[in-house]
Design a protein around this motif. Structure first.
Motif, short mmCIF file in Angstrom:
data_model
loop_
_atom_site.label_atom_id
_atom_site.label_comp_id
_atom_site.label_asym_id
_atom_site.label_seq_id
_atom_site.Cartn_x
_atom_site.Cartn_y
_atom_site.Cartn_z
N LEU A 184 -4.30 -6.30 8.49
CA LEU A 184 -4.09 -5.33 7.00
C LEU A 184 -3.70 -6.60 5.53
O LEU A 184 -4.10 -6.55 4.55
CB LEU A 184 -3.37 -3.67 6.65
N GLU A 188 -6.53 -7.59 2.59
CA GLU A 188 -6.06 -6.86 1.60
C GLU A 188 -5.90 -7.97 0.49
O GLU A 188 -5.99 -8.48 -0.69
CB GLU A 188 -5.40 -6.30 1.10
N LEU A 237 -4.38 1.43 4.74
CA LEU A 237 -6.16 0.11 4.04
C LEU A 237 -6.48 1.95 3.00
O LEU A 237 -6.11 1.09 1.66
CB LEU A 237 -6.95 -0.12 5.16
#
Length: 243
Positions: A184, A188, A237
């Motif tokens: 993640l 990101e 997310l």
């Protein structure tokens, strides 16, 4: 992991039972970390390739598929949405696999693939399933998540593998085929550097529907595939995209 082309570094690894990640690392101008392109091969009575790869990578991906099975016996050529890395070599695959058909959502079939492909597509309605043999894939419409009206994903139900396209895209050219580490944060960081999400108002509901499938493997198109609590990661997310 088996390297199938020493020059390109293209490699193949089984990430779930009968599900193979095909990966080609690339170096981008001005980017020391590089990038990667993945395709996913489901070997069964009716074999399926998810993402064809770009047209210029066709020979590399074909060579990789051939290390696992005869490419001519492919039955389905599936993809999330219409982009070169997802379906750029679609017609090249159709030319070598006489029984293969494009497999996509109804919107992709209507607006693009019926015209672009040399063979008529199999157009899947939302939540429609296709049995491959031991494996079954089910299509989920995700318009504009992360981008493109025709976007959608396939869930392989036997192995709980979500073929999740551009979700969790990670930069880097030397990542492991399958990881349990954090993806993640890296994904990101990559998204925030060039935000490719459409930020559709329906994103929360679509993220939650994907999370409810409780995938245990996330088959990402760029970077490592991931093993773990997919529901929790998809919800994380969704929260991060809001920030």
């Amino acid at each position: 992991m088996i390297t199938t082309n020493s020059q390109s570094g293209t490699n193949v690894a089984e990430i779930a039972d009968g599900v193979y990640r095909i990966n080609t690392p690339v170096m981008l101008p001005g980017d020391a970390g590089g990038f990667s392109f993945n395709q996913y091969l489901i070997v069964d009575d009716a074999p399926l390739l998810f993402h064809t790869g770009p047209r210029k990578m066709f020979a590399l991906v074909r060579e990789a598929v051939a290390s696992v099975m005869d490419p001519a016996t492919l039955r389905y050529l599936a993809f999330s949405h219409v982009e070169a890395d997802e379906c750029g070599s679609l017609n090249e695959w159709l030319a070598i696999a006489p029984d293969a058909a494009p497999l996509c959502g109804t919107v992709a079939a209507m607006v693009s693939i019926t015209d672009l492909a040399d063979r008529a597509p199999v157009a899947l309605a939302d939540e429609q399933a296709v049995r491959l043999g031991r494996h079954t894939v089910r299509w989920f419409d995700t318009p504009h998540l992360p981008h493109a009206w025709e976007c959608g994903f396939l869930m392989e139900e036997r192995t709980s593998t979500l073929l999740c396209g551009d979700l969790f895209t990670q930069g880097g050219a030397t990542l492991p085929p399958l990881t349990t580490s954090d993806i993640l944060g890296p994904s990101e960081s990559f998204r925030l550097s060039m935000d490719y999400f459409s930020h559709t108002r329906n994103a929360d509901a679509m993220f939650e529907r994907l999370a409810a499938l409780e995938p245990t493997t996330l088959a990402c198109m760029h970077g490592s595939a991931w093993s773990g609590d997919g529901a929790a990661l998809l919800r994380a997310l969704a929260q991060s995209v809001h920030q």
